[in-house]
Design a protein around this motif. Sequence first.
Motif, PDB file in Angstrom:
ATOM      1  N   LYS A 136       0.732  -1.314   0.041  1.00 45.74           N
ATOM      2  CA  LYS A 136       0.176   0.024   0.031  1.00 45.74           C
ATOM      3  C   LYS A 136       0.845   1.206  -0.134  1.00 45.74           C
ATOM      4  O   LYS A 136       0.716   2.244  -0.576  1.00 45.74           O
ATOM      5  N   SER A 139       3.077   1.701  -3.061  1.00 45.35           N
ATOM      6  CA  SER A 139       1.954   2.002  -4.489  1.00 45.35           C
ATOM      7  C   SER A 139       1.540   3.469  -4.509  1.00 45.35           C
ATOM      8  O   SER A 139       1.737   4.156  -5.400  1.00 45.35           O
ATOM      9  N   ALA A 140       1.357   3.990  -3.170  1.00 47.30           N
ATOM     10  CA  ALA A 140       1.176   5.445  -2.857  1.00 47.30           C
ATOM     11  C   ALA A 140       1.999   6.376  -3.514  1.00 47.30           C
ATOM     12  O   ALA A 140       2.008   7.436  -4.160  1.00 47.30           O
ATOM     13  N   ASP A 142       4.615   5.504  -5.814  1.00 52.80           N
ATOM     14  CA  ASP A 142       4.570   5.402  -7.377  1.00 52.80           C
ATOM     15  C   ASP A 142       3.377   6.372  -7.907  1.00 52.80           C
ATOM     16  O   ASP A 142       3.795   7.024  -8.787  1.00 52.80           O
ATOM     17  N   ARG A 143       2.279   6.278  -7.211  1.00 55.53           N
ATOM     18  CA  ARG A 143       1.118   7.029  -7.659  1.00 55.53           C
ATOM     19  C   ARG A 143       1.487   8.530  -7.564  1.00 55.53           C
ATOM     20  O   ARG A 143       0.908   9.324  -8.407  1.00 55.53           O
ATOM     21  N   ASN A 144       1.729   9.133  -6.411  1.00 53.26           N
ATOM     22  CA  ASN A 144       1.852  10.449  -6.189  1.00 53.26           C
ATOM     23  C   ASN A 144       3.086  11.101  -6.650  1.00 53.26           C
ATOM     24  O   ASN A 144       2.876  12.265  -6.871  1.00 53.26           O
TER      25      ASN A 144
END
Length: 536
Positions: A136, A139-140, A142-144
């Motif tokens: 989690k 991934s955050a 990578d996303r942000n």
Amino acid sequence: MHTIFNKQFLLTACLALLTTAVSYGQRAAGKTLDLLITGAMVFDGSGKDSAQLDVGILGDRIAFVGNAQQNQIKAKKTIKAKGLYLAPGFIDPHTHTDKYLNSKDAAERATLPFLAQGVTTVFAGSDGFGGSDIAKQLSAWDRNGIGLNAALFVGHGGVRKEVLGSKNVQPTPAQLEEMRQRVDRAMKEGAIGLSGGLFYAPASYAKTQEVTELAKVAANYQGVYDTHMRSEGTGVLDAIQETLDIGTGSGIPVHISHIKVSGETNWGRSQEVIRMVENAQRKGQKVTANHYPYVASSTSLKATLMPRWAEDGGSKEMLQRLEDPKTLERIKKSLASKLDSTGRAERITLATPKNPELNGKSILKISQEWGVKPEDAVIRILKENPATSVISFSMSEEDVVRFMQQPWVMTGSDGGGAHPRTYGTFARKMGLYALEKKVMPLSQALHSATGLTATTFHIKDRGFIKEGCFADIVLFDPARFRDNATFDQSTQLASGVHYVLVNGAVSISEGKYTGALAGKALRHAPANAPSPGKEK
């Protein structure tokens, strides 16, 4: 022994890089590179002295190292770096950068205090605080988008709290198995190892065997056990032995974070600590450490002074105990004893944004201003803000230098809070201690912040200036590379860094942040990982 240790430590990394270097060198031939850096004195991260070389970047990788003119290398852009030193981007193995990396503000996610020093990779989840949901978090990031590469530990304290809460209890066999499964999942999701914080409640309630059992799981995935030991003061030798026992009991490499000896009565014991570590190394155990180049540490006020039994159940129950007259008197006696020890009331100063009028003042000074005893001042401060942080001037310069000179000690800031180490650790180590005081060769100081760290924690294709490695690079002026943060003004950026590249993107250009968020979430992916729930 030191030379043997270094050679063995680097052999695997060098062999692994060789094949990749050939392929990337071939790919660069006849192509126009994205960026060429010419004329710099290059330290490759291995500990060797510098050489004047040109470095070419293609995409996110180093595609060329050598003489660009002789090899007819062309590039879309060239940085003329004569007079500058070029090194791999620094890797910080012990940070509390979570507040930066998890921020909603892109400017904070840039993690500029670290980037401005040349740091391109940080580890978070330190001191056992990291939770088990690694996927989690990664991934955050990578996303942000984040400004630096970042890896995560799964925290023993975090896992313990998830399963057992904050109470002083021991796990049942079923609960221990649940903790093991959480660590197993975290390692599968990319954690680089297990972090411990046996100094802090509730992890401090754990027995050695509990940690050993969880370390066995991380060992299955070629992880490392990183620890804030149970004691760094009077009990430091026992804590070192416990750390070594966890390593031998689980088969995991152990890494001692912010290695130190605290308290004036313990000054000089760095020699004993070093002997213990090197004796273990001679027996074949993998033991490393990190340090920061300051004589003061920083953590919470309650962790520094409160007895651990008073923290049983967490801050809410601690505050309830402070309201019970009999328990309060017992706590005060403990506080008075600790504060009387070698003048600690004068050596411990506050660092808390919530009470700026107290920042920089010692507990002794605050108690005098309030007209109360030091222990009563501590109680009042904790009642107002249980999360209050402090800075403790508890170390000797001689011990700090002795630790940093060891070939198995790397640079780690422990940064993230209101301490100048957040803004200055790497600049201070290179600029003040290596270049100015000359307590160690600059090549060794740079190795301790790059190749040594990458190899220890299996950070693939980083930490070296080699063809095929990711283009994490720092260019700095050796005459100006200095820390500017002080204990009075702890948020001053370092100076002397001209360029920083993160995965080939220019994040610092001519000393200024470009706005790039080029960092990646790093996932540890060892070969031959075990099947779910099974050990090798």
